[in-house]
Design an enzyme around this catalytic site. Sequence first.
Site, PDB file in Angstrom:
ATOM      1  N   TYR A  33      -7.171   6.828 -66.707  1.00  0.00           N
ATOM      2  CA  TYR A  33      -6.357   8.461 -67.509  1.00  0.00           C
ATOM      3  C   TYR A  33      -5.023   8.034 -68.140  1.00  0.00           C
ATOM      4  O   TYR A  33      -4.987   6.023 -67.766  1.00  0.00           O
ATOM      5  CB  TYR A  33      -5.991   8.922 -65.515  1.00  0.00           C
ATOM      6  CG  TYR A  33      -4.971   8.889 -65.161  1.00  0.00           C
ATOM      7  CD1 TYR A  33      -5.714   7.399 -63.757  1.00  0.00           C
ATOM      8  CD2 TYR A  33      -3.847   9.544 -64.976  1.00  0.00           C
ATOM      9  CE1 TYR A  33      -4.532   7.466 -63.281  1.00  0.00           C
ATOM     10  CE2 TYR A  33      -3.038   8.906 -63.712  1.00  0.00           C
ATOM     11  CZ  TYR A  33      -3.208   7.852 -63.239  1.00  0.00           C
ATOM     12  OH  TYR A  33      -2.261   7.041 -62.215  1.00  0.00           O
ATOM     13  N   ARG A 100     -26.493  11.521 -58.941  1.00  0.00           N
ATOM     14  CA  ARG A 100     -25.579   9.859 -58.459  1.00  0.00           C
ATOM     15  C   ARG A 100     -26.598   9.082 -57.977  1.00  0.00           C
ATOM     16  O   ARG A 100     -27.074   8.936 -57.023  1.00  0.00           O
ATOM     17  CB  ARG A 100     -25.151  10.845 -56.818  1.00  0.00           C
ATOM     18  CG  ARG A 100     -24.621  10.075 -56.300  1.00  0.00           C
ATOM     19  CD  ARG A 100     -23.734  10.588 -55.270  1.00  0.00           C
ATOM     20  NE  ARG A 100     -22.512   9.850 -54.576  1.00  0.00           N
ATOM     21  CZ  ARG A 100     -22.621   8.824 -53.782  1.00  0.00           C
ATOM     22  NH1 ARG A 100     -24.046   8.366 -54.144  1.00  0.00           N
ATOM     23  NH2 ARG A 100     -21.320   8.131 -53.321  1.00  0.00           N
ATOM     24  N   LYS A 147      -5.688   1.848 -64.745  1.00  0.00           N
ATOM     25  CA  LYS A 147      -5.325   3.433 -65.155  1.00  0.00           C
ATOM     26  C   LYS A 147      -5.929   3.719 -64.418  1.00  0.00           C
ATOM     27  O   LYS A 147      -6.696   4.845 -65.009  1.00  0.00           O
ATOM     28  CB  LYS A 147      -4.432   3.591 -66.163  1.00  0.00           C
ATOM     29  CG  LYS A 147      -3.905   4.125 -65.422  1.00  0.00           C
ATOM     30  CD  LYS A 147      -2.189   5.405 -66.708  1.00  0.00           C
ATOM     31  CE  LYS A 147      -1.588   6.610 -66.101  1.00  0.00           C
ATOM     32  NZ  LYS A 147      -0.893   5.465 -65.147  1.00  0.00           N
ATOM     33  N   GLU A 180       5.255  -2.278 -56.823  1.00  0.00           N
ATOM     34  CA  GLU A 180       5.306  -1.476 -56.969  1.00  0.00           C
ATOM     35  C   GLU A 180       5.236   0.342 -56.795  1.00  0.00           C
ATOM     36  O   GLU A 180       4.535   0.031 -55.312  1.00  0.00           O
ATOM     37  CB  GLU A 180       4.682  -1.449 -58.423  1.00  0.00           C
ATOM     38  CG  GLU A 180       2.801  -1.077 -58.823  1.00  0.00           C
ATOM     39  CD  GLU A 180       1.741  -0.792 -59.461  1.00  0.00           C
ATOM     40  OE1 GLU A 180       2.650  -0.059 -60.637  1.00  0.00           O
ATOM     41  OE2 GLU A 180       0.581  -0.779 -59.475  1.00  0.00           O
ATOM     42  N   LEU A 205       0.366  -1.745 -62.291  1.00  0.00           N
ATOM     43  CA  LEU A 205      -0.224  -1.012 -63.328  1.00  0.00           C
ATOM     44  C   LEU A 205       1.355  -1.454 -64.448  1.00  0.00           C
ATOM     45  O   LEU A 205       2.834  -1.396 -64.217  1.00  0.00           O
ATOM     46  CB  LEU A 205      -0.066   0.493 -63.306  1.00  0.00           C
ATOM     47  CG  LEU A 205      -0.251   1.537 -64.828  1.00  0.00           C
ATOM     48  CD1 LEU A 205      -1.864   1.068 -65.390  1.00  0.00           C
ATOM     49  CD2 LEU A 205      -0.001   2.447 -64.584  1.00  0.00           C
TER      50      LEU A 205
END
Length: 286
Positions: A33, A100, A147, A180, A205
């Site tokens: 994302y 799945r 991300k 972070e 990130l």
Amino acid sequence: MARISYVNGRFLPHASASVHVEDRGYQFADGVYEVMAIRGGAPANEALHFARLERSLGALRIAAPMSPRALGLVIRELVRRNRLSDGIVYLQVTRGVAPRDHRFPDHVRPSLVLTARRARPPSPEAVDEGVAVIAIPDIRWGRCDVKAIALLPNALGKQQAWEAGAYEAWQIDDAGMVTEGTSTNAWIVTDAGEVVTHPADHAILDGVTRVRLIEIARAAGITVTQRPFSLEEAKAAPEAFLTSTTAAVLPVVQIDDSLVGAGWPGPVTRRLRDLYLVPAAAGPKE
Ligand code: PMP
């Protein structure tokens, strides 16, 4: 006015915008994302977001759902349909819908979802007075540079911070270093006035705000060093702050029970926040 979202080629009323139950994002968190700031009706730092999206998709071997140019047009149309001037666009790409099975499906089309909303920046008190963070163990995987939508440790950490009355949780690796926050990058200022943040390796990130702030700080003659710093160093530092698309540059004045400096936002942090937000007032850079 009805809020509009984008799902796989269609602009839909937000309330009825949905993906299939066998989307691999839902089943496996198999997706990535971006969160982009919209300023004056246009995406900020678009090229940096698109470059990071490409890196994230590449790391997971998910095909890009469309070209960056087409994606830019979809974002602008979504912003227009939501009559958004200042806000946030959330963009998610998953591997797609398939029965799945852990293995990658053959011939699957990636799912692309975009939502838009008004900005929810930190409160004026948080900006003026600074915020508290707590320290928690970093229990995430080895590719935090991707991300990925798999954010369970981040959500657990943010909830823990909230329940402790703090704004954010700073994650600590096995060597005692601050990596972070759960949705923000972590920074300190040393006694020498040098700005320090964790290097952009697999442990963090590489925030778009982080990248831009390093450029801006250096252009202003402030020394920025990318190296890990320990929790002890952070607690003893004269200043600390965090960065993200939504928070911009936010002073951190307390870590666990320790006040940072005098427990008040310091001059370097305030200067960096001002420098970071000045170009925004004059319009996006790209
Ligand atoms: N670290 C993590 C773990 C994040 O989720 C975010 C926000 N997505 C950031 C840092 C800050 O990144 P950015 O400046 O691109 O918003």
